[in-house]
Motif scaffolding. Structure first.
Motif, PDB file in Angstrom:
ATOM      1  N   UNK A  79     -12.680  -3.239  15.789  1.00  0.00           N
ATOM      2  CA  UNK A  79     -11.745  -3.427  14.688  1.00  0.00           C
ATOM      3  C   UNK A  79     -12.498  -3.868  13.437  1.00  0.00           C
ATOM      4  N   UNK A  80     -12.162  -3.260  12.303  1.00  0.00           N
ATOM      5  CA  UNK A  80     -12.844  -3.598  11.052  1.00  0.00           C
ATOM      6  C   UNK A  80     -11.885  -3.393   9.885  1.00  0.00           C
ATOM      7  N   UNK A  81     -11.943  -4.294   8.911  1.00  0.00           N
ATOM      8  CA  UNK A  81     -11.202  -4.096   7.666  1.00  0.00           C
ATOM      9  C   UNK A  81     -12.034  -3.154   6.806  1.00  0.00           C
ATOM     10  N   UNK A  82     -11.496  -1.983   6.514  1.00  0.00           N
ATOM     11  CA  UNK A  82     -12.273  -0.955   5.821  1.00  0.00           C
ATOM     12  C   UNK A  82     -11.930  -0.852   4.339  1.00  0.00           C
ATOM     13  N   UNK A  83     -10.818  -1.463   3.963  1.00  0.00           N
ATOM     14  CA  UNK A  83     -10.386  -1.595   2.573  1.00  0.00           C
ATOM     15  C   UNK A  83      -9.395  -2.750   2.591  1.00  0.00           C
ATOM     16  N   UNK A  84      -9.109  -3.352   1.438  1.00  0.00           N
ATOM     17  CA  UNK A  84      -8.194  -4.494   1.456  1.00  0.00           C
ATOM     18  C   UNK A  84      -6.852  -4.163   2.127  1.00  0.00           C
ATOM     19  N   UNK A  85      -6.568  -4.849   3.233  1.00  0.00           N
ATOM     20  CA  UNK A  85      -5.321  -4.639   3.951  1.00  0.00           C
ATOM     21  C   UNK A  85      -5.288  -3.420   4.842  1.00  0.00           C
ATOM     22  N   UNK A  86      -6.411  -2.709   4.974  1.00  0.00           N
ATOM     23  CA  UNK A  86      -6.482  -1.486   5.776  1.00  0.00           C
ATOM     24  C   UNK A  86      -7.514  -1.708   6.888  1.00  0.00           C
ATOM     25  N   UNK A  87      -7.093  -1.489   8.131  1.00  0.00           N
ATOM     26  CA  UNK A  87      -7.929  -1.800   9.280  1.00  0.00           C
ATOM     27  C   UNK A  87      -8.112  -0.580  10.171  1.00  0.00           C
ATOM     28  N   UNK A  88      -9.323  -0.391  10.661  1.00  0.00           N
ATOM     29  CA  UNK A  88      -9.616   0.609  11.671  1.00  0.00           C
ATOM     30  C   UNK A  88      -9.672  -0.078  13.021  1.00  0.00           C
ATOM     31  N   UNK A  89      -9.102   0.575  14.045  1.00  0.00           N
ATOM     32  CA  UNK A  89      -9.079   0.020  15.393  1.00  0.00           C
ATOM     33  C   UNK A  89      -9.554   1.090  16.374  1.00  0.00           C
ATOM     34  N   UNK A  90     -10.544   0.772  17.169  1.00  0.00           N
ATOM     35  CA  UNK A  90     -11.017   1.693  18.191  1.00  0.00           C
ATOM     36  C   UNK A  90      -9.882   2.016  19.163  1.00  0.00           C
ATOM     37  N   UNK A 122      -3.038   4.166  -1.456  1.00  0.00           N
ATOM     38  CA  UNK A 122      -3.300   3.621  -2.791  1.00  0.00           C
ATOM     39  C   UNK A 122      -2.891   2.150  -2.781  1.00  0.00           C
ATOM     40  N   UNK A 123      -3.854   1.260  -3.012  1.00  0.00           N
ATOM     41  CA  UNK A 123      -3.560  -0.169  -3.006  1.00  0.00           C
ATOM     42  C   UNK A 123      -2.842  -0.571  -4.292  1.00  0.00           C
ATOM     43  N   UNK A 124      -2.382  -1.811  -4.319  1.00  0.00           N
ATOM     44  CA  UNK A 124      -1.689  -2.314  -5.509  1.00  0.00           C
ATOM     45  C   UNK A 124      -2.591  -2.315  -6.729  1.00  0.00           C
ATOM     46  N   UNK A 125      -3.897  -2.366  -6.514  1.00  0.00           N
ATOM     47  CA  UNK A 125      -4.853  -2.345  -7.629  1.00  0.00           C
ATOM     48  C   UNK A 125      -5.352  -0.941  -7.932  1.00  0.00           C
ATOM     49  N   UNK A 184       0.853  -1.192   0.000  1.00  0.00           N
ATOM     50  CA  UNK A 184       0.000   0.000   0.000  1.00  0.00           C
ATOM     51  C   UNK A 184       0.889   1.241   0.000  1.00  0.00           C
ATOM     52  N   UNK A 185       0.702   2.114  -0.989  1.00  0.00           N
ATOM     53  CA  UNK A 185       1.431   3.377  -1.031  1.00  0.00           C
ATOM     54  C   UNK A 185       0.696   4.392  -0.161  1.00  0.00           C
ATOM     55  N   UNK A 186       1.424   5.007   0.770  1.00  0.00           N
ATOM     56  CA  UNK A 186       0.835   5.946   1.724  1.00  0.00           C
ATOM     57  C   UNK A 186       1.474   7.316   1.522  1.00  0.00           C
ATOM     58  N   UNK A 187       0.654   8.294   1.160  1.00  0.00           N
ATOM     59  CA  UNK A 187       1.128   9.649   0.887  1.00  0.00           C
ATOM     60  C   UNK A 187       0.564  10.613   1.926  1.00  0.00           C
ATOM     61  N   UNK A 188       1.414  11.298   2.689  1.00  0.00           N
ATOM     62  CA  UNK A 188       0.919  12.331   3.600  1.00  0.00           C
ATOM     63  C   UNK A 188       0.503  13.573   2.817  1.00  0.00           C
TER      64      UNK A 188
END
Length: 247
Positions: A161-172, A55-58, A11-15
């Motif tokens: 906790x929930x997977x909100x996008x492929x490989x991306x997780x939200x955690x309380x 940005x995911x690989x897809x 996953x490409x992560x851009x600030x």
């Protein structure tokens, strides 16, 4: 211009730097009062307001937080509005309509005001907007009317906790607000307002004046940072000058 991206677990992560500036006088207090017991000197505290584009690989796009919003946003009483998120996105070739998922770490005005346009329409018309149930339940009339109501048909409410996008997780990660959440992608953690100032990395027990529940926030900060340190994780912070920090 946006900071340089990093890639974690594909996953490409851009600030995206939405704004830079001090708190306005409406809520500004001396640093020793903002962080009691920290030993900080009373000097200017310049905040950076970071959002993150994933940005995911897809090519799937996820945005974490939406910044301070326009000149008349709920953040205008204290933050350096207007924010520049739209320009930051354009600089990396992304239009708001391209974003598929928006994750709001919480509903404070400097993190969520950019969900709507100046005329009150959803800024990210094609995106699901992810929010914790506890945050929604605790929200006051102002955020509900101005920020949540316009996106009600696009809202995805999660718990824990929930997977909100492929490989991306939200955690309380409660305390700063009841439903504050952090976002993980591989060994990267986008921390929202879990950590406000570097002094809290040295001592997670140092409170922040604007945590809703200072005791809960300190406990959450201590527990989460301990886990992230054990993983040698990378923090992607909301308000530090440099967005990325490896523990």
């Amino acid at each position: 211009m946006p900071h340089q991206p990093i890639t974690v677990s594909g996953v490409e992560v851009t600030p995206l730097c939405d704004a830079v500036g001090p708190m306005g006088p409406a809520i500004r207090r001396p640093l020793p009062e903002m962080f009691p017991g920290s030993g900080l000197r009373d000097e200017p505290w310049v905040l950076h307001f970071h959002c993150y584009l994933l940005r995911s690989a897809t090519g799937r796009l996820t945005l974490v937080d939406t910044g301070i919003g326009g000149a008349d946003s709920p953040a205008s009483s204290w933050a350096p509005v207007p924010g520049t998120l739209a320009g930051e996105l354009a600089a990396v070739g992304v239009a708001p309509a391209d974003v598929e998922t928006v994750v709001l770490t919480h509903l404070h005005s400097d993190h969520a005001s950019g969900v709507v346009t100046d005329d009150g329409r959803p800024a990210f018309e094609n995106a699901r907007h992810v929010l914790q149930r506890a945050e929604l339940d605790a929200a006051g009339a102002g955020p509900l009317d101005r920020l949540v109501a316009p996106i009600k048909d696009q809202l995805q409410v999660v718990e824990g906790t929930a997977e909100v996008a492929p490989g991306v997780y939200a955690h309380l990660a409660p305390g700063h607000t009841p439903g504050h959440q952090i976002v993980r992608a591989g060994d990267l953690a986008m921390t929202g307002d879990l950590v406000l100032h570097p002094v809290q990395l040295d001592d997670p027990g140092i409170p922040y004046a604007y945590d809703d529940d200072q005791e809960s926030a300190a406990r959450t900060r201590t527990e989460v940072l301990a886990r992230l340190r054990a993983e040698r994780a990378v923090l992607a912070t909301a308000h530090f000058g440099e967005p990325f920090l490896r523990l």
